[in-house]
Motif scaffolding. Structure first.
Motif, PDB file in Angstrom:
ATOM      1  N   TRP A 241      68.123  60.889 -43.758  1.00 44.11           N
ATOM      2  CA  TRP A 241      68.269  60.136 -42.549  1.00 44.11           C
ATOM      3  C   TRP A 241      67.109  59.260 -42.286  1.00 44.11           C
ATOM      4  O   TRP A 241      67.452  58.254 -41.655  1.00 44.11           O
ATOM      5  N   PRO A 242      66.093  59.391 -42.533  1.00 45.34           N
ATOM      6  CA  PRO A 242      64.894  58.521 -41.930  1.00 45.34           C
ATOM      7  C   PRO A 242      65.144  56.995 -42.404  1.00 45.34           C
ATOM      8  O   PRO A 242      64.362  56.163 -42.067  1.00 45.34           O
ATOM      9  N   TYR A 243      65.807  57.119 -43.535  1.00 48.90           N
ATOM     10  CA  TYR A 243      65.894  55.651 -44.307  1.00 48.90           C
ATOM     11  C   TYR A 243      67.489  55.346 -43.958  1.00 48.90           C
ATOM     12  O   TYR A 243      67.838  54.355 -44.755  1.00 48.90           O
ATOM     13  N   PHE A 244      68.132  55.462 -42.927  1.00 45.49           N
ATOM     14  CA  PHE A 244      69.264  55.088 -42.679  1.00 45.49           C
ATOM     15  C   PHE A 244      69.428  53.437 -42.668  1.00 45.49           C
ATOM     16  O   PHE A 244      70.407  52.746 -42.765  1.00 45.49           O
ATOM     17  N   TYR A 245      68.233  53.096 -42.151  1.00 46.49           N
ATOM     18  CA  TYR A 245      68.200  51.552 -41.971  1.00 46.49           C
ATOM     19  C   TYR A 245      67.329  50.790 -42.896  1.00 46.49           C
ATOM     20  O   TYR A 245      66.159  51.287 -43.029  1.00 46.49           O
ATOM     21  N   PRO A 246      67.884  50.023 -43.990  1.00 49.13           N
ATOM     22  CA  PRO A 246      66.992  49.698 -44.992  1.00 49.13           C
ATOM     23  C   PRO A 246      65.829  48.957 -44.583  1.00 49.13           C
ATOM     24  O   PRO A 246      65.775  47.607 -45.239  1.00 49.13           O
ATOM     25  N   TRP A 247      64.987  49.147 -44.041  1.00 49.82           N
ATOM     26  CA  TRP A 247      63.642  48.373 -43.743  1.00 49.82           C
ATOM     27  C   TRP A 247      62.487  49.276 -43.728  1.00 49.82           C
ATOM     28  O   TRP A 247      62.650  49.925 -42.723  1.00 49.82           O
ATOM     29  N   PRO A 248      61.532  49.634 -44.508  1.00 49.54           N
ATOM     30  CA  PRO A 248      61.370  48.343 -45.707  1.00 49.54           C
ATOM     31  C   PRO A 248      62.557  48.587 -46.777  1.00 49.54           C
ATOM     32  O   PRO A 248      63.282  49.889 -46.589  1.00 49.54           O
ATOM     33  N   GLN A 249      62.663  47.995 -47.715  1.00 49.85           N
ATOM     34  CA  GLN A 249      63.577  48.085 -48.592  1.00 49.85           C
ATOM     35  C   GLN A 249      63.646  49.408 -49.208  1.00 49.85           C
ATOM     36  O   GLN A 249      62.416  49.989 -49.816  1.00 49.85           O
ATOM     37  N   ARG A 250      64.674  50.177 -49.467  1.00 53.01           N
ATOM     38  CA  ARG A 250      64.596  51.595 -50.046  1.00 53.01           C
ATOM     39  C   ARG A 250      64.401  51.556 -51.484  1.00 53.01           C
ATOM     40  O   ARG A 250      64.965  50.627 -52.029  1.00 53.01           O
ATOM     41  N   PRO A 251      63.659  52.558 -51.994  1.00 46.75           N
ATOM     42  CA  PRO A 251      63.392  52.452 -53.522  1.00 46.75           C
ATOM     43  C   PRO A 251      64.661  52.685 -54.196  1.00 46.75           C
ATOM     44  O   PRO A 251      65.448  53.421 -53.669  1.00 46.75           O
ATOM     45  N   ALA A 252      64.802  52.100 -55.289  1.00 49.18           N
ATOM     46  CA  ALA A 252      65.965  52.429 -56.135  1.00 49.18           C
ATOM     47  C   ALA A 252      66.223  53.902 -56.428  1.00 49.18           C
ATOM     48  O   ALA A 252      65.264  54.526 -56.694  1.00 49.18           O
ATOM     49  N   GLY A 253      67.375  54.268 -56.065  1.00 46.57           N
ATOM     50  CA  GLY A 253      67.719  55.714 -56.337  1.00 46.57           C
ATOM     51  C   GLY A 253      67.498  56.644 -55.462  1.00 46.57           C
ATOM     52  O   GLY A 253      67.759  57.862 -55.437  1.00 46.57           O
ATOM     53  N   LEU A 254      66.683  56.332 -54.392  1.00 46.01           N
ATOM     54  CA  LEU A 254      66.348  57.314 -53.189  1.00 46.01           C
ATOM     55  C   LEU A 254      67.529  57.983 -52.648  1.00 46.01           C
ATOM     56  O   LEU A 254      67.747  59.157 -52.392  1.00 46.01           O
ATOM     57  N   VAL A 255      68.409  57.282 -52.179  1.00 44.03           N
ATOM     58  CA  VAL A 255      69.744  57.825 -51.550  1.00 44.03           C
ATOM     59  C   VAL A 255      70.469  58.644 -52.496  1.00 44.03           C
ATOM     60  O   VAL A 255      70.868  59.905 -52.290  1.00 44.03           O
ATOM     61  N   GLU A 256      70.616  58.295 -53.706  1.00 40.13           N
ATOM     62  CA  GLU A 256      71.307  59.092 -54.734  1.00 40.13           C
ATOM     63  C   GLU A 256      70.628  60.327 -55.035  1.00 40.13           C
ATOM     64  O   GLU A 256      71.162  61.386 -55.158  1.00 40.13           O
ATOM     65  N   GLU A 257      69.313  60.422 -55.095  1.00 45.63           N
ATOM     66  CA  GLU A 257      68.622  61.512 -55.101  1.00 45.63           C
ATOM     67  C   GLU A 257      68.760  62.624 -54.065  1.00 45.63           C
ATOM     68  O   GLU A 257      68.748  63.723 -54.353  1.00 45.63           O
ATOM     69  N   ALA A 258      68.850  61.996 -52.837  1.00 45.09           N
ATOM     70  CA  ALA A 258      69.055  62.776 -51.557  1.00 45.09           C
ATOM     71  C   ALA A 258      70.093  63.393 -51.686  1.00 45.09           C
ATOM     72  O   ALA A 258      70.334  64.774 -51.236  1.00 45.09           O
ATOM     73  N   PHE A 259      71.340  62.646 -51.899  1.00 42.20           N
ATOM     74  CA  PHE A 259      72.533  63.318 -51.971  1.00 42.20           C
ATOM     75  C   PHE A 259      72.693  64.212 -53.254  1.00 42.20           C
ATOM     76  O   PHE A 259      73.337  65.447 -53.043  1.00 42.20           O
TER      77      PHE A 259
END
Length: 349
Positions: free
Chosen positions: A143-161
């Motif tokens: 949730w802290p990264y729901f708005y992509p700024w700064p750009q999310r690191p590749a794979g962060l959302v995938e690893e979270a889920f």
């Protein structure tokens, strides 16, 4: 088609120290007096001994009997607070520690294990209580990264889920063993906060048959989603229903994110039933059309109206919106009683 059950009321926002809000029996009597037929019960130790409910059918039969004496049915149990603690980003550790017993505060790993066990107990308790669905939150790692700024690191959302699925899959297996659906309230602040995130989670748990949705249109309206189309898309996964109103009136100063303003000053805010913008006539129509077999449960949250007034008005509001589904076609009077042979003649075949 099925007629929705109700009206019912979620007790979380009404618990208190003084009667009639201090005990389960008092709350049940109060709810029945307002015209409610059911209650959704938070698994708070002041209202239910979750360990006893998970291990003793006699305890559950006694609890149901107490409610029945007031003319009240139990709709679902709720582990919103415990479900939240299944997955907590470190930024929220201090804030969410208050949801756990003092023994586990300051120890995120122990707190998580306690929360997981609590939700499993709720699955077993639900089975003993004869319930078919359970209400909860998913918790949130991304949730802290729901708005992509700064750009999310590749794979962060995938690893979270992937991690969220690792924590929830064993819990969902317990729900499967118990024959109970686990309905996640789609809610900002949770990793499951819209249809896209629910689908991502569903993929991560390999479309587990017990992964379900608690539908609350207020949270979808405040995100400016099409909450009616949501019902069509996820009809087979929607197992619980919170009847809660909201309004969204953006201006030149603030919009969806609310500008850190208090609820009363936000463009998007929750309202008592009938005071907001949610089209409940359309919602109840779609739920009837889609054979929703559950309960219509008031969740009161309003920054203006007194909760007791919201509860009193809510019972009649829900009752007036429940559609007693028809058992006949409106044009049956014009039926010609044709048979298959006649139909073939009509088409010239």
């Amino acid at each position: 088609m099925k007629t929705i059950k109700g009206p019912a009321i979620f007790l979380a926002q009404f618990m208190g120290e003084e009667a009639p809000f201090d005990t389960l029996d008092h709350l049940a009597q109060w709810a029945a007096g307002l015209g409610y037929q059911g209650i959704q019960l938070p698994t708070d130790p002041r209202l239910i001994d979750l360990q006893a409910a998970a291990t003793s059918k006699d305890y559950c039969d006694d609890l149901l009997g107490r409610l029945a004496a007031h003319g009240i049915a139990l709709t679902e149990l709720s582990t919103h607070l415990q479900g939240q603690l299944v997955a907590v980003h470190p930024a929220y550790d201090t804030l969410f520690d208050g949801f756990a017993p003092p023994t586990f505060r300051g120890n995120p790993a122990a707190r998580t294990e306690w929360a997981i066990e609590q939700v499993k107990l709720a699955a077993r308790a639900s089975a003993h209580l004869g319930l078919s669905a359970h209400a909860t939150f998913s918790g949130a790692l991304a949730w802290p990264y729901f708005y992509p700024w700064p750009q999310r690191p590749a794979g962060l959302v995938e690893e979270a889920f992937a991690e969220l699925a690792r924590r929830w899959r064993p819990i969902l297996d317990v729900f499967e063993d118990c024959g109970v659906d686990c309905a996640y309230e789609i809610h900002p602040g949770e990793d499951l906060h819209d249809g896209a995130t629910f689908e991502r989670f569903l993929d991560a748990v390999h479309h587990h048959p017990r992964a379900a949705i608690l539908y609350d249109p207020s949270h979808l309206l405040l995100q400016q989603m099409d909450y009616l189309a949501f019902l069509d898309i996820y009809r087979d996964r929607i197992k619980c229903f919170h009847v809660k109103d909201a309004e969204f009136r953006p201006d030149g100063r603030s919009g969806v994110y609310g500008g850190y303003l208090p609820w009363v000053d936000r463009p998007g805010r929750f309202r008592s039933l009938g005071d907001g913008q949610v089209d409940f006539k359309a919602i109840f129509s779609k739920l009837a059309q889609h054979d929703f077999a559950g309960w219509a449960v008031l969740e009161w949250e309003c920054c203006l109206k007194h909760p007791e007034d919201g509860a009193r008005e809510g019972a009649n509001f829900i009752r007036d919106h429940i559609i007693r589904v028809t058992d006949k076609l409106f044009d049956d009077f014009a039926s010609t009683g044709m048979d298959s042979a006649a139909n073939r003649r009509i088409m010239g075949i």
